[in-house]
Design a protein around this motif. Structure first.
Motif: not given
Length: 171
Positions: A81-93
């Motif tokens: 879900d973070d790849l839709y609702y999150g930010g670039a730092r979530d992509y790092f996560g």
């Protein structure tokens, strides 16, 4: 060496007034483009061992076409879900949480977050390093031993392909 493939979903329809953004589907061109990306990955033998994908329908359809054409085990695909609702730092996560036994992963998501992630990985902060059209695929490498060793500004931009380029080379 760790390799990160960052893929923007293929060309999608525009959301109608009654349609939610997350439910947008691929166009005919988008389906063809996704298949070309799968063919390219298979031909250059750049098959990810782990895939994290946005739950948006257009991203799901993109990875389904790629998996089918490239003969990738669909069990390698995970939804985040973070790849839709999150930010670039979530992509790092997502990158940091990749299984340590894998050396090549794919992250399937959306702009502007993918462009921000490419810039963060390679430049730290600042101007975008690559403009990613729908269906664009970027390959980034890092000499890390573990995924959590990857920090902003420490990766190397290796290559990028776009649907237009793949069409020119008949993938």
């Amino acid at each position: 060496m760790k390799t990160i493939l960052l893929l923007r979903h293929a060309k999608a329809s525009h959301a109608g007034s009654a349609e939610k953004d997350i439910d947008r589907i691929l166009t005919k061109v988008g389906r063809t483009d996704a298949c070309q990306v799968g063919s390219f990955l298979k031909q250059v033998e750049s098959i990810p061992a782990y895939i994290q994908c946005s739950p948006a329908e257009r991203a799901r359809q993109t990875i389904r076409h790629i998996v089918e054409v490239a003969d990738i085990d669909k069990q390698l695909v995970n939804w985040c879900d973070d790849l839709y609702y999150g930010g670039a730092r979530d992509y790092f996560g997502v990158i940091h949480s990749a299984p340590e036994e894998t050396d090549q992963i794919m992250v399937v998501g959306h702009n502007p977050l993918l462009e921000e992630t490419v810039s963060l990985l390679c430049n730290g902060e600042g101007a975008y390093l690559a403009r990613m059209p729908q269906g664009g695929l970027v390959c980034i490498e890092h000499p890390a031993i573990e995924w959590n060793q990857i920090k902003p500004g420490t990766a190397r931009f290796r290559w990028m392909v776009t649907p237009d380029l793949l069409r020119k080379f008949n993938y």
